[in-house]
Design a protein around this motif. Structure first.
Motif, PDB file in Angstrom:
ATOM      1  N   UNK A  73       0.853  -1.182   0.000  1.00 21.72           N
ATOM      2  CA  UNK A  73       0.000   0.000   0.000  1.00 21.72           C
ATOM      3  C   UNK A  73       0.884   1.224   0.000  1.00 21.72           C
ATOM      4  N   UNK A  74       0.498   2.175  -0.825  1.00 16.36           N
ATOM      5  CA  UNK A  74       1.249   3.417  -0.886  1.00 16.36           C
ATOM      6  C   UNK A  74       0.474   4.434  -0.069  1.00 16.36           C
ATOM      7  N   UNK A  75       1.055   4.892   1.007  1.00 16.93           N
ATOM      8  CA  UNK A  75       0.386   5.886   1.840  1.00 16.93           C
ATOM      9  C   UNK A  75       0.607   7.269   1.233  1.00 16.93           C
ATOM     10  N   UNK A  76      -0.120   8.216   1.755  1.00 10.91           N
ATOM     11  CA  UNK A  76      -0.043   9.571   1.210  1.00 10.91           C
ATOM     12  C   UNK A  76       1.323  10.192   1.407  1.00 10.91           C
ATOM     13  N   UNK A  77       1.590  11.281   0.687  1.00 16.21           N
ATOM     14  CA  UNK A  77       2.924  11.903   0.763  1.00 16.21           C
ATOM     15  C   UNK A  77       3.291  12.410   2.155  1.00 16.21           C
ATOM     16  N   UNK A  88      -2.915   2.020  11.995  1.00 13.43           N
ATOM     17  CA  UNK A  88      -3.739   1.176  11.142  1.00 13.43           C
ATOM     18  C   UNK A  88      -3.348  -0.274  11.331  1.00 13.43           C
ATOM     19  N   UNK A 119      -3.545  -3.966   9.229  1.00 14.84           N
ATOM     20  CA  UNK A 119      -3.792  -4.566   7.922  1.00 14.84           C
ATOM     21  C   UNK A 119      -3.799  -6.077   8.091  1.00 14.84           C
ATOM     22  N   UNK A 162      -3.699  -7.948   2.841  1.00 16.57           N
ATOM     23  CA  UNK A 162      -3.487  -6.504   2.840  1.00 16.57           C
ATOM     24  C   UNK A 162      -4.730  -5.668   2.998  1.00 16.57           C
ATOM     25  N   UNK A 221      -7.272  -3.461   4.878  1.00 20.56           N
ATOM     26  CA  UNK A 221      -7.190  -2.709   6.123  1.00 20.56           C
ATOM     27  C   UNK A 221      -8.287  -3.184   7.060  1.00 20.56           C
ATOM     28  N   UNK A 266      -8.665   1.375  11.625  1.00 17.04           N
ATOM     29  CA  UNK A 266      -7.830   2.564  11.573  1.00 17.04           C
ATOM     30  C   UNK A 266      -8.230   3.410  12.758  1.00 17.04           C
ATOM     31  N   UNK A 279      -5.395   7.959 -10.070  1.00 18.74           N
ATOM     32  CA  UNK A 279      -5.460   6.524  -9.795  1.00 18.74           C
ATOM     33  C   UNK A 279      -4.242   5.779 -10.328  1.00 18.74           C
ATOM     34  N   UNK A 318       2.024   2.634  -9.638  1.00 18.05           N
ATOM     35  CA  UNK A 318       1.920   3.262  -8.316  1.00 18.05           C
ATOM     36  C   UNK A 318       2.887   4.434  -8.190  1.00 18.05           C
ATOM     37  N   UNK A 332      -9.168  -4.395  -1.144  1.00 24.48           N
ATOM     38  CA  UNK A 332      -8.043  -3.797  -0.432  1.00 24.48           C
ATOM     39  C   UNK A 332      -7.271  -2.847  -1.328  1.00 24.48           C
ATOM     40  N   UNK A 337      -4.537  10.315   1.825  1.00 26.96           N
ATOM     41  CA  UNK A 337      -4.987   9.068   1.207  1.00 26.96           C
ATOM     42  C   UNK A 337      -5.448   8.145   2.313  1.00 26.96           C
ATOM     43  N   UNK A 392      -7.757   4.264   3.155  1.00 22.07           N
ATOM     44  CA  UNK A 392      -8.123   2.964   2.597  1.00 22.07           C
ATOM     45  C   UNK A 392      -9.451   2.525   3.198  1.00 22.07           C
ATOM     46  N   UNK A 393     -10.016   1.508   2.604  1.00 19.38           N
ATOM     47  CA  UNK A 393     -11.334   1.052   3.053  1.00 19.38           C
ATOM     48  C   UNK A 393     -11.203  -0.022   4.113  1.00 19.38           C
ATOM     49  N   UNK A 394     -12.105   0.020   5.072  1.00 18.44           N
ATOM     50  CA  UNK A 394     -12.232  -1.100   6.008  1.00 18.44           C
ATOM     51  C   UNK A 394     -12.994  -2.207   5.300  1.00 18.44           C
ATOM     52  N   UNK A 433     -10.182   5.802  -6.131  1.00 13.67           N
ATOM     53  CA  UNK A 433      -9.427   5.123  -7.174  1.00 13.67           C
ATOM     54  C   UNK A 433      -9.614   3.634  -7.000  1.00 13.67           C
TER      55      UNK A 433
END
Lengths: 982, 200
Positions: A78-82, A108, A110, A115, A117, A120, A856, A906, B51, B63, B65-67, B87
């Protein structure tokens, strides 16, 4: 007539297959996709007996990933935000990956296998502080609990659902918490920190409910640097801010006792400034000075003893508990071309659990990090595997003295890309092993025919697919006729250069640039850009092409520059230069010397221009073009755009004849209170334009204003330079300029009220397309500006042409103040953009498409015809015939025109287009964390047969035709005979 | 008319239940992504694929993510107007305009930007599925005939078999005249063109 028939044939072919997209079974034929995770920051192993063995890693690119421990493949990531930097990771309950990110505010969980989630939670607190995730899980009343210290608050969070069970604030202004520890088996937590940087504070907290049990503090005379090392569950070691005194603090039973030891007592020679490097092996800690790494053991009450002093580059892992009460840790040291991996038990320095020597590729540089994990061998002894992160960001797994797998994760941070041609196929070189014989070729085509006729069995289909994907044709190391096979040369942030084959994406060579390596003279090297230095063709064909890597020693723009020249075929660095001036700008000039070395002009921070290569020949050819060299600079902070030309030889430095002074020609100063430069765009230097004339509906001609000196600048209101939603539409605007960079003339200026950035723009031929946010509609918009040369428009008069009174042959020049007109139109666009590019073909005949990197992480191809300012709601019949699409308020998104189809690139950063030799095709390379490459034909491959072309069908047709000829011949003969008898 | 519709929607929304919570100037935005799981969905919506869905605020600034149940939340968001994008490979989602009110304690109003439809709850559903590949048409005689080679064969056959028929239907007188003309001009017949024709 020939053209007509060509057009007829073209339309005939194109009408058969009107769609530009891909069939599912064509995936992987032209394209390849590689996934990376970046430089690993922290890794946690998951090696239970059941299930697959994995390693969970967090990286500097804010990625959470799990890798297969056997092969190094990615299970999920997973790529998290900047801004969502990962602070800590852990595995809880054996099935969840826990991540603490965003400076400790987001926790979080996972699901480890897939993977997904699970939960959170957001952790807030009274003030900002160093985030700490306690890596040992606690069990309170059958509930697994995570202890997290963040934002000045201690939280106990349930592993099951992320609920905060209790929290405790530490609101004291100056308290900086350094460690949170929980002695095993006990029901309390110690929180250790410094207040006012000279007072040591210790809090003892009940782990069940967060109740404060005890608070102790001691003041010290010195100040602390911050980092503390935990040497046992009740002792810490800290360094003072001068780096010369070690403090051993123990807090046995809530009583704080301490002892100071000067570093010089432990070492004879003066060590200079020391730092604690490794904070968590029981009983041992290490300090690092400029010259050496020193391992120190704590014996008893604050007594210190040096166990080892080493001058090698040494990396230490975290402690790993291998059995009850026993810990081990790993050391990695460099020795020549190999590395030594040593695993030692924590209690006994002199014995080794493991000592291995592994041969290591020199191109990977030093080891930066090591993580260890153990397993039980069949003879019940302990075996160890080590995951090491190298200087080039690659990740390797070592086990039993060998490299099990390696990942080139340096490719996740590509800075610049260029391409190079492959060597020409030589007559003597045998290519027999890749050429198929006629029978196999025929067999392949028969199989394909079976496929098209739907007669193939599943095995046949598999064989066809295999044959297509493994086509040796595309991965040969020689130049091909269509120009599809090239080398992509990628420069990564770690200072490593990679040569990738466009056919299958394999790494042909890789080279860690020695000249951009950390050294005495260059302490903080930064790689900047990549340029094509030598592109031999014609008379210098036996030379290898080469690229120029530009770097600098330090983050500021006036740091000294470094140049390095690398052979494109072998990846060897054949020359490097440490410059005596800085590098602010590099201008590749359109002139080459006799060996096809391109002349480059390097502009330093003082606006002196330096010519490279430094040869008399270069200066000779440059002298003749001296007065034709112009450049510009954009100062974002002050809003000034300036144009320059060369003046004379440098006055200050007499000896250097390659140095020139510059003079300022023009400057555009934007009002800083109302405009702030956010984006600039220029035309690609190598873009070819086929024709200047554009035929429009009523047999009329428009002349495109084509100038390579066009600069697009976008500015926004300073208030609106922040994120979306931070301003109201009334106080934000976007202004765009088209500027001629030779004269500084503003060709066009336009304001979009109520709009803001970020702006992504692309300039090509005579148009610019840019993307921005419209606050009034609260949607993204894309605008196009086309610029036409009006002074040529009156050449339509036939008489003028006959008399010769026309200016069609006059050169396009920035000196002549051409009268220009612009046309513009705006459309809504659904997505945010990360990158935008335009297709590039070798002669510029093929129509253009925009390549849009969406939020995306997909790349969408959009026909330029949708962004044509001449679109209207009801185009006339003539306009329709010309191909003008009726105007719609938003641009269409056709799923089939995603050139990345169902893949994601990504972390998409940029899209690079390169022309193939085949006019219809452009090569597209998109990179970010992932790499994606494909061939793309904006108007279909009208100049070659598609891969789908069935030769077998052609053969059958010919056979049928021949048979038909014979049949008719026999029939006609028979008929003739009958006629004669009659 | 177009200007009236959003106004109406805003009126409707103001009576909708609030779906955000928070303190001071920072609020939370909570919502849900719903992907229909019908028999018609193509592979992408499989539980494991959920996921890979990302929810992005303001062009990727935040950003999340979904539960497993599709819920998501953004924490610590200042009051103002924001944009949420989803996305998800295989689905087309419209971006959503989200207004977080400062006066109403972070009350959230949402509207799809693609079709200006207001949302009473922040439940995001895909506007459509995206099919990235062309469907290969099954083999048919027509497609074979339509291919250039098929047309060639067809034309050839037409010439070979229909032309003689045309010739037959001609008036015998005219035919003879035409033949004589041809002979006088020396136009060779088909049989004489071929190697075997010379033997006659």
């Amino acid at each position: 007539m020939a053209i007509m028939s060509f057009i007829f044939v073209f339309f005939f072919f194109s009408s058969l297959q009107p769609i530009l997209s891909l069939y599912e079974d064509q995936v992987g034929l032209m394209d390849w996709h590689q996934q990376y995770i970046g430089k690993v920051k922290q890794a946690v192993f998951h090696t239970h007996k059941t299930g697959r063995k994995r390693v969970v890693a967090s990286t500097e690119q804010n990625i959470i990933a799990t890798l297969d421990l056997r092969r190094g493949e990615i299970f999920w990531r997973h790529v998290l935000g900047p801004n969502d930097v990962v602070d800590g990771i852990d595995i809880a309950l054996g099935k969840y990956v826990i991540t603490l990110s965003s400076g400790g505010s987001i926790l979080r969980a996972w699901n480890l296998p897939d993977g997904q989630m699970v939960w959170e939670s957001s952790l807030h607190g009274p003030k900002h502080s160093k985030p700490l995730l306690l890596t040992r899980n606690l069990i309170i009343e059958k509930d697994n609990v995570l202890i997290v210290f963040s934002n000045g608050r201690l939280n106990a969070v349930s592993c099951i659902d992320g609920e905060v069970l209790w929290k405790k604030d530490f609101e004291e202004e100056s308290l900086e918490v350094q460690q949170v520890i929980q002695p095993p088996g006990s029901g309390f937590i110690y929180v250790l920190g410094f207040a006012a940087s000279s007072q040591f504070e210790m809090y003892k907290i009940n782990a069940k409910n967060g109740e404060l049990l005890k608070h102790e503090s001691t003041a010290f005379s010195g100040r602390f640097t911050g980092e503390v090392s935990l040497v046992s569950s009740e002792t810490v070691v800290a360094l003072d801010s001068t780096g010369s005194i070690l403090l051993t603090i123990s807090f046995h039973n809530g009583k704080i006792s301490s002892q100071q030891t000067p570093v010089s007592n432990l070492l004879e020679d003066s060590p200079g400034l020391a730092v604690i490097i490794h904070p968590s092996v029981t009983g041992i800690f290490a300090i690092k000075t400029d010259a050496a790494t020193i391992f120190i053991r704590v014996i008893g009450e604050g007594k210190l003893e040096v166990v080892e002093k080493t001058n090698h580059e040494t990396v230490v892992s975290d402690a790993l508990s291998i059995s009850e009460g026993q810990q081990a840790f790993a050391l990695v040291q460099h020795a020549g071309s190999s590395i030594h991996l040593t695993v030692k038990p924590a209690h006994d320095w002199d014995s080794n659990l493991l000592k291995e020597s592994i041969k290591m590729d020199q191109q990977r540089g030093f080891v930066h990090k090591v993580f260890i994990n153990n397993y039980i061998r069949t003879d019940r002894s302990h075996g160890f595997r080590a995951l090491i992160v190298m200087e080039d960001h690659s990740l390797l797994l070592l086990q039993q003295g060998a490299i099990v797998w390696s990942r080139e994760d340096g490719l996740a941070s590509i800075i610049d890309v260029t391409t190079s041609e492959l060597p020409v196929e030589k007559a003597g070189v045998s290519v027999a092993k890749v050429e198929l014989n006629l029978f196999e070729w025929l067999k392949g085509h028969v199989l394909k025919l079976k496929g098209t006729l739907m007669l193939a069995t599943p095995e046949d289909i598999a064989a066809i697919q295999h044959m297509r994907l493994k086509s040796s044709e595309k991965s040969k190391m020689t130049r091909d006729h269509n120009g599809f096979r090239k080398l992509l040369i990628a420069l990564t942030r770690a200072g490593k250069l990679f040569g990738l084959h466009t056919g299958d994406g394999r790494i042909v060579w890789s080279h860690l640039l020695q000249s951009l390596h950390k050294s005495e003279s260059c302490r903080q090297p930064i790689v900047l850009n990549l340029y094509q230095w030598q592109v031999p063709h014609h008379h210098a064909l036996d030379e290898n092409p080469s690229v120029l890597v530009v770097g600098r020693c330090g983050p500021s723009s006036d740091a000294l520059g470094v140049l390095s020249l690398v052979d494109s075929y072998t990846g060897k660095e054949f020359s490097s230069l440490s410059l005596v001036h800085s590098v602010a700008q590099v201008i590749p000039l359109p002139y080459t010397d006799s060996t096809e070395q391109r002349l480059h002009l390097l502009i330093d921070a003082d606006k002196h221009a330096h010519l490279y290569p430094k040869t008399p020949e270069a200066i000779d050819s440059f002298q003749s073009e001296f007065s034709n060299v112009y450049w510009y600079s954009v100062d974002d902070d002050n809003g000034i755009i300036k144009g320059y030309a060369l003046k004379t030889k440098c006055s200050s430095n007499v000896a250097d004849e390659f140095c020139f002074d510059s003079r300022e020609l023009w400057s555009i100063v934007l009002p800083s209170e109302s405009e702030k430069i956010i984006t600039t765009a220029t035309r690609k230097l190598n873009e070819a334009v086929h024709t200047q004339a554009k035929l429009i509906a009523d047999q009329d001609v428009m002349y495109k204003y084509i100038s390579s000196n066009l600069l697009f600048v976008a500015t926004v209101a300073p208030k609106a330079s922040g994120e979306i939603g931070s301003v109201t539409p009334e106080e934000s605007w976007l202004v765009v300029y088209l500027i001629d960079t030779v004269t500084g003339r503003v060709l066009h200026r336009m304001t979009h009220h109520g709009s803001q950035g970020p702006v992504q723009a692309v300039l090509s031929e005579n148009w610019v397309v840019y993307h921005y946010f419209n606050l009034r509609a609260h949607r993204y918009e894309m605008s196009v500006i086309e610029i036409y040369d009006q002074s040529r428009a009156d050449n339509k008069d036939v008489w003028k042409l006959v008399v010769g009174n026309h200016n069609l042959t006059s050169p396009v020049s920035s000196y002549s103040r051409a009268e220009v007109i612009t046309k513009s139109q705006s459309y809504f666009f659904t997505h945010s953009l990360k990158a935008i590019a335009v297709t590039l073909t070798v002669k510029g005949i093929t129509s253009k498409q925009l390549l849009i990197g969406t939020i995306g992480d997909q790349v969408l191809a959009l026909d330029k015809r949708f962004l044509d300012p001449r679109r209207s709601v009801n185009p006339t019949q003539a306009e329709r015939e010309e191909g003008i699409i009726p105007l719609t308020d938003s641009l269409p998104i056709i799923p089939q025109s995603y050139i990345t189809h169902s893949l994601r690139v990504e972390g998409l950063q940029s899209i690079i287009t390169v022309a193939a030799k085949l006019e219809s095709t452009t090569l597209v390379f998109a990179h970010g964390l992932d790499l994606f490459f494909t061939h793309y034909a904006p108007s279909r491959t009208y100049d070659s047969l598609t891969e789908d072309f069935s030769y077998a069908l052609l053969l059958i047709t010919i056979v049928v035709l021949v048979a038909a000829i014979f049949v008719t011949w026999i029939l006609s003969q028979r008929k003739e005979l009958q006629d004669r008898w009659r | 008319m177009a200007a009236v519709t959003p106004l109406l929607l805003l009126l409707l929304l103001s009576s909708a239940p609030s779906f955000s919570s928070g303190s001071r100037n920072a609020y939370n935005i909570n919502g849900r992504v719903k992907i229909p799981q019908g028999p018609g969905t193509k592979g992408y919506a499989l539980p494991g694929r959920m996921s890979n869905v990302k929810v992005l605020l303001n062009g990727g600034q935040n950003i999340t993510f979904l539960r497993p149940d599709g819920y998501f939340s953004f924490h610590n968001i200042p009051a103002g107007t924001h944009l949420i994008e989803v996305s998800a490979i295989g689905y087309f989602f419209s971006p959503v305009r989200v207004d977080v009110s400062a006066r109403n304690l972070g009350k959230v109003q949402a509207a799809l930007t693609e079709n200006r439809k207001g949302l009473s709850e922040l439940v995001l559903e895909p506007l459509r599925e995206e099919q990235y590949y062309e469907i290969r048409e099954p083999f048919s005689i027509m497609s074979l005939l339509k291919s250039p080679m098929g047309l060639m064969v067809g034309f050839m056959l037409a010439v070979a078999f229909l032309m003689p028929k045309l010739v037959e239907n001609m008036d015998p007188e005219e035919m003879r005249r035409a033949q004589e003309e041809m002979r006088s001009q020396g136009v060779p017949s088909l049989s004489s063109l071929l190697p075997g024709g010379a033997m006659n």
